[in-house]
Design an enzyme around this catalytic site. Structure first.
Site, PDB file in Angstrom:
ATOM      1  N   ARG A  15       0.832  -1.204   0.000  1.00  0.00           N
ATOM      2  CA  ARG A  15       0.000   0.000   0.000  1.00  0.00           C
ATOM      3  C   ARG A  15       0.861   1.248   0.000  1.00  0.00           C
ATOM      4  O   ARG A  15       1.934   1.247   0.589  1.00  0.00           O
ATOM      5  CB  ARG A  15      -0.874   0.073   1.264  1.00  0.00           C
ATOM      6  CG  ARG A  15      -1.885  -0.958   1.296  1.00  0.00           C
ATOM      7  CD  ARG A  15      -2.792  -0.925   2.497  1.00  0.00           C
ATOM      8  NE  ARG A  15      -3.689  -2.043   2.280  1.00  0.00           N
ATOM      9  CZ  ARG A  15      -4.771  -1.986   1.531  1.00  0.00           C
ATOM     10  NH1 ARG A  15      -5.175  -0.842   1.033  1.00  0.00           N
ATOM     11  NH2 ARG A  15      -5.482  -3.063   1.295  1.00  0.00           N
ATOM     12  N   HIS A  34      12.953  -2.212  -1.757  1.00  0.00           N
ATOM     13  CA  HIS A  34      12.410  -2.440  -3.097  1.00  0.00           C
ATOM     14  C   HIS A  34      13.432  -3.235  -3.921  1.00  0.00           C
ATOM     15  O   HIS A  34      14.630  -2.913  -3.904  1.00  0.00           O
ATOM     16  CB  HIS A  34      12.116  -1.095  -3.767  1.00  0.00           C
ATOM     17  CG  HIS A  34      11.507  -1.248  -5.122  1.00  0.00           C
ATOM     18  ND1 HIS A  34      10.172  -1.572  -5.297  1.00  0.00           N
ATOM     19  CD2 HIS A  34      12.040  -1.165  -6.358  1.00  0.00           C
ATOM     20  CE1 HIS A  34       9.921  -1.674  -6.586  1.00  0.00           C
ATOM     21  NE2 HIS A  34      11.039  -1.429  -7.252  1.00  0.00           N
ATOM     22  N   ASN A  92      11.487   1.784   3.253  1.00  0.00           N
ATOM     23  CA  ASN A  92      10.933   0.688   2.448  1.00  0.00           C
ATOM     24  C   ASN A  92      12.071  -0.022   1.730  1.00  0.00           C
ATOM     25  O   ASN A  92      13.084   0.586   1.405  1.00  0.00           O
ATOM     26  CB  ASN A  92       9.959   1.258   1.415  1.00  0.00           C
ATOM     27  CG  ASN A  92       9.342   0.176   0.543  1.00  0.00           C
ATOM     28  OD1 ASN A  92       8.927  -0.873   1.028  1.00  0.00           O
ATOM     29  ND2 ASN A  92       9.296   0.413  -0.759  1.00  0.00           N
TER      30      ASN A  92
HETATM   31  C1  GRF Z   1      10.519  -7.937  -1.382  1.00  0.00           C
HETATM   32  O1  GRF Z   1      11.043  -8.288  -2.641  1.00  0.00           O
HETATM   33  C2  GRF Z   1      10.551  -6.446  -1.184  1.00  0.00           C
HETATM   34  O2  GRF Z   1      11.637  -5.837  -1.787  1.00  0.00           O
HETATM   35  C3  GRF Z   1       9.271  -6.010  -1.851  1.00  0.00           C
HETATM   36  O3  GRF Z   1       8.341  -7.014  -1.513  1.00  0.00           O
HETATM   37  C4  GRF Z   1       9.028  -8.245  -1.312  1.00  0.00           C
HETATM   38  C5  GRF Z   1       8.627  -8.768   0.029  1.00  0.00           C
HETATM   39  O4  GRF Z   1       9.130 -10.060   0.249  1.00  0.00           O
HETATM   40  N1  GRF Z   1       8.883  -4.677  -1.416  1.00  0.00           N
HETATM   41  P1  GRF Z   1       8.969 -10.718   1.681  1.00  0.00           P
HETATM   42  O5  GRF Z   1       7.466 -10.678   2.033  1.00  0.00           O
HETATM   43  O6  GRF Z   1       9.768  -9.950   2.669  1.00  0.00           O
HETATM   44  O7  GRF Z   1       9.434 -12.135   1.536  1.00  0.00           O
END
Ligand code: GRF
Length: 186
Positions: free
Chosen positions: A91, A109, A107
């Site tokens: 979100r 990414h 965050n």
């Molecule tokens: C990760 O690849 C993160 O970078 C992205 O969402 C994914 C989450 O993976 N924002 P997890 O739930 O921590 O295994």
């Protein structure tokens, strides 16, 4: 000891990397709260395993984003949260949360931002023919995967197996998130 809140919507492998590092003392902080917007998400089981309090909510049960963000921020105020780590929280963070926790929300990414924003970053980059993939940790603002970059790591990959690539990127994520949280809380 500093207190972390981790927001996640699904699998929670980044949640677990941070929780394990806090438990082992590698990060000198406590994961005080897991916030999850999806009942049944695997991250909830992981949080239980680490004894972390979990706030599961259904966004549709609230009249607006501001209303559920107020509920979450009130809970974080009561716990004294120092840093909010988004880890697969699907979100956009809204005004209510940003006005109260702005500058304390990061965050992770799975791309070298600003390239490949959005929910399918690894696949998008793979299809584009990228040879140097990577991971970014950034402060959160009201834009999708925007906000000032805190840390990045490159993941070179020239193979053709996206599952192998994803595993490499997730491994790099876990290392970078632990190292970055460690730096930020000192
Ligand atoms: C990760 O690849 C993160 O970078 C992205 O969402 C994914 C989450 O993976 N924002 P997890 O739930 O921590 O295994």
């Amino acid at each position: 000891m500093k207190k972390l809140a981790i927001f996640a919507s699904g699998n929670g492998s980044n949640f677990e990397a941070l929780a394990a590092a806090c438990q082992s003392g590698e990060i000198d902080a406590q994961v005080a709260l897991c916030v999850c917007d999806k009942a049944g998400a695997y991250v909830i089981e992981r949080a239980a395993k680490y004894g972390v309090e979990t706030l599961v909510f259904n966004p549709k049960a609230f009249g607006s984003k501001a209303e559920f963000e107020r509920m979450i921020a009130d809970k974080m105020d009561s716990l004294g949260i120092d840093l909010v780590c988004l880890a697969g929280y699907m979100r956009i963070i809204g005004e209510e949360m940003l006005s109260r926790y702005g500058g304390k929300i990061i965050n992770i990414h799975p791309s070298l931002l600003p390239a490949f924003v959005g929910a399918h970053a690894i696949q998008d980059a793979f299809e584009y023919g990228v040879k140097v993939f990577g991971v970014t940790i950034h402060y959160v603002d009201q834009t999708l995967d925007g906000g000032k970059i805190v840390a990045q790591v490159a993941v070179p990959y020239e193979g053709s197996d996206i599952d192998e690539l994803e595993a490499m990127i997730h491994k790099a994520e876990h290392r970078l998130y632990v190292d970055t949280v460690n730096k930020l809380i000192k």
